[in-house]
Design an enzyme around this catalytic site. Structure first.
Site, PDB file in Angstrom:
ATOM      1  N   ASP A 131       0.848  -1.186   0.000  1.00 44.55           N
ATOM      2  CA  ASP A 131       0.000   0.000   0.000  1.00 44.55           C
ATOM      3  C   ASP A 131       0.892   1.248   0.000  1.00 44.55           C
ATOM      4  O   ASP A 131       2.010   1.210  -0.512  1.00 44.55           O
ATOM      5  CB  ASP A 131      -0.937  -0.032   1.209  1.00 44.55           C
ATOM      6  CG  ASP A 131      -2.296   0.576   0.916  1.00 44.55           C
ATOM      7  OD1 ASP A 131      -2.356   1.806   0.740  1.00 44.55           O
ATOM      8  OD2 ASP A 131      -3.301  -0.164   0.859  1.00 44.55           O
ATOM      9  N   HIS A 167      -3.411   6.020   3.400  1.00 45.33           N
ATOM     10  CA  HIS A 167      -4.280   4.889   3.070  1.00 45.33           C
ATOM     11  C   HIS A 167      -3.786   3.585   3.688  1.00 45.33           C
ATOM     12  O   HIS A 167      -4.559   2.821   4.271  1.00 45.33           O
ATOM     13  CB  HIS A 167      -4.361   4.759   1.548  1.00 45.33           C
ATOM     14  CG  HIS A 167      -5.352   3.760   1.057  1.00 45.33           C
ATOM     15  ND1 HIS A 167      -5.014   2.451   0.769  1.00 45.33           N
ATOM     16  CD2 HIS A 167      -6.667   3.871   0.772  1.00 45.33           C
ATOM     17  CE1 HIS A 167      -6.077   1.802   0.330  1.00 45.33           C
ATOM     18  NE2 HIS A 167      -7.099   2.650   0.328  1.00 45.33           N
ATOM     19  N   SER A 385     -11.452  -0.921  -0.472  1.00 48.60           N
ATOM     20  CA  SER A 385     -10.147  -0.919   0.187  1.00 48.60           C
ATOM     21  C   SER A 385     -10.282  -1.237   1.670  1.00 48.60           C
ATOM     22  O   SER A 385      -9.383  -1.810   2.274  1.00 48.60           O
ATOM     23  CB  SER A 385      -9.477   0.447   0.059  1.00 48.60           C
ATOM     24  OG  SER A 385      -8.745   0.560  -1.118  1.00 48.60           O
TER      25      SER A 385
END
Length: 560
Positions: A131, A167, A385
């Site tokens: 990520d 994120h 996600s």
């Protein structure tokens, strides 16, 4: 004369590229005047130094040779790329495409809280997060020791492993956050992840804008395989994706995740957030992103837990991407999990909180405090996600309970035990624009059902050696207007008693004849012949209109 020779050479090069089946569609459009290009070359067999040097014989250079993924990254001029069309050692060549990263109620909604009461918290299991990086947090530590046991960056020119975008840290918190920053006597809610004592392996492949490339993601997957034994990496989370360009059998991202799966690592992938996309007349069907299109991996769609602990009121999000996959028509997603409005760990100083100011969380929401200050430790995000790490955490719990489990058994158990009680449809109105969206709870929307961690932990069925849990393909009969499932060779789903289609996907969507009920009316729309043609791959090649700007990105931060 010289100009004519140059023209002929360009035509010959273009012709050579166009007829080459082992060159991606983008590369088939190259001409002699095209610039040198970064390409990922997949090989039939593990390449020797002689084979690697042979690729650059016509110019260019080798940038990276992957150890565990049978591929390498080169920068090559058009002529050298064209020469690969006749190389018997080359399986497929594609450009280095760009990619981006697409639980106060969620944890108990999945019944993970029951698992925790019985001691299942992911202890000893390594979960690799590919990520935007993972920043340190009390929620990701135990007794003052960080559970981020390894970090490295594959972002070109940026060795930082902290999460500048925000994120990856949020994803890590959903997998393994222990809620330390939201615990205590004044706590109203505790934002705990599914496997709150699992180890985290931070493989940063997305930059400060949440963007990356195929090469960076493949490098991260290759590293996860290399570190598997050292850190007991048994789960790999990919909350990212990009448009589908070719079959999963050729897609370099898909081939990389298959290598991880074959190495004994469960791979969980976000489905994508294009469920509202009707630009091709398919009502959002056929929008699963790569590498979620691969039949090996567990592809996860997003539910809305409606901010309650009870599961009965939960509904499917309208933005969650739907199957079947483009070109190969694989049945996806495999299952769904909470993904809407998920509160998890905020990376300090990351960009995501300023990009989405409406997603901030007041401290008073989860603690009894005398102010309404904005939290510096938690943030709310939506999207597939957020759903994928729910399943990654669940996989870690299953492996903690029984370390002998194979990825296929983990996938099959999660799918079989998923809750299959859904309404026929639901309609949601977007408060931002007043537009209404209807979701049908069919096979290509909810997969095998809604994640139930405790049920999966209590299942003892196994996938025997020599069998697999690859997701089946779907076939559309134009004469009858029905959709049927086609099981892969040696598939566990052919065992009708234990793993049959009705058992795993539910009798409400699959009949005894392996036909998807209501296939024409619900899934494709009998009046949309053009839509059918697009979904079944006969009319267009998805995403090829702008081949050099395909984005690998996060599957979630901006979803409604």
């Amino acid at each position: 004369m010289r100009a004519q020779a140059t023209l002929i050479a360009a035509i010959l090069l273009a012709t050579n590229l166009m007829v080459a089946s082992n060159l991606s569609p983008e590369l088939q459009k190259l001409t002699s005047s095209s610039p040198s290009t970064d390409v990922i070359v997949q090989f039939v067999n593990a390449p020797s130094s002689t084979v690697l040097s042979g690729v650059t014989k016509g110019g260019g250079n080798l940038k990276k040779n992957y150890t565990h993924v049978r591929a390498a990254l080169f920068n090559l001029p058009p002529a050298a790329i064209g020469a690969l069309a006749n190389n018997p050692n080359v399986k497929y060549v594609s450009p280095n495409r760009t990619i981006s990263g697409k639980m106060e109620f969620a944890e108990p909604t999945t019944n993970a809280n029951i698992a925790l009461q019985y001691g299942y918290d992911g202890t000893g299991v390594g979960v690799a997060i590919v990520d935007s990086g993972i920043s340190t947090s009390n929620d990701l530590s135990t007794n003052g020791m960080s559970r981020i046991v390894y970090s490295t960056s594959f972002v070109p020119g940026d060795a930082t492993t902290a999460d500048a975008y925000g994120h990856g840290t949020h994803v890590a918190g959903i997998v393994a956050g222990n809620g330390a920053n939201s615990s205590g006597n004044n706590a109203i809610y505790t934002f705990r992840g599914i496997a709150p004592n699992a180890r985290l392996i931070n493989l940063r492949a997305l930059d400060a804008n949440g963007q990356g490339t195929d090469a960076a993601v493949i490098s991260a997957i290759d590293q996860a395989i290399a570190l598997k034994t050292q850190y007991n990496i048994r789960v790999l989370n990919l909350s990212l994706g990009r448009p589908v360009i070719e079959s999963y059998t050729l897609d370099p991202l898909c081939q990389a995740v298959e290598r991880a799966w074959q190495a004994g690592i469960v791979v969980t992938v976000a489905a994508g957030n294009d469920g509202r996309d009707n630009s091709q007349g398919t009502s959002g069907y056929g929008t699963i992103t790569s590498p979620g299109i691969d039949p090996y991996v567990i592809t996860v769609g997003a539910m809305n837990d409606e901010r309650t602990v009870a599961r009965g009121d939960d509904l499917m999000t309208t933005y969650s991407s739907k199957g079947p996959t483009m070109l190969d028509h694989i049945v996806k997603p495999d299952l769904v999990a909470p993904g809407n409005g998920i509160i998890s760990v905020l990376a300090p100083g990351s960009a995501i909180s300023s990009l989405f100011p409406n997603n901030v969380v007041p401290i008073s929401y989860y603690k009894n405090v005398g102010n309404n200050l904005v939290s510096s430790t938690y943030f709310r995000l939506n999207g597939t996600s957020m759903a994928a790490p729910m399943v990654s955490g669940a996989a870690a719990l299953l492996i903690q309970k029984d370390p002998t489990l194979t990825p296929d058994t983990v996938k099959a158990r999660l799918m079989k035990t998923a809750t299959k009680n859904f309404p026929a449809s639901s309609t949601i109105t977007d408060p931002t624009n007043g537009q209404s969206f209807t979701v049908n709870y069919d096979l290509f929307t909810v997969g095998a059902g809604y994640l139930d961690v405790w049920a999966a932990l209590n299942n003892s069925d196994t996938v025997s050696s020599g069998s697999n849990a690859l997701s089946p393909a779907a076939t559309f009969n134009t004469s009858t207007g029905t959709v049927s499932l086609v099981d892969p060779a040696n598939s566990v789903w052919t065992n009708a008693i234990v793993w049959g289609s009705q058992v795993v996907w539910g009798t409400s969507v699959v009949s005894s004849s392996n036909t998807v009920l209501g296939g024409t009316a619900i899934v494709w729309g009998s009046t949309s012949l053009q839509g059918n043609a697009i979904v079944w791959g006969t009319a267009i090649l998805w995403g090829s209109s702008n081949p050099f700007s395909q984005t690998i990105g996060i599957s979630g931060e901006a979803a409604p």
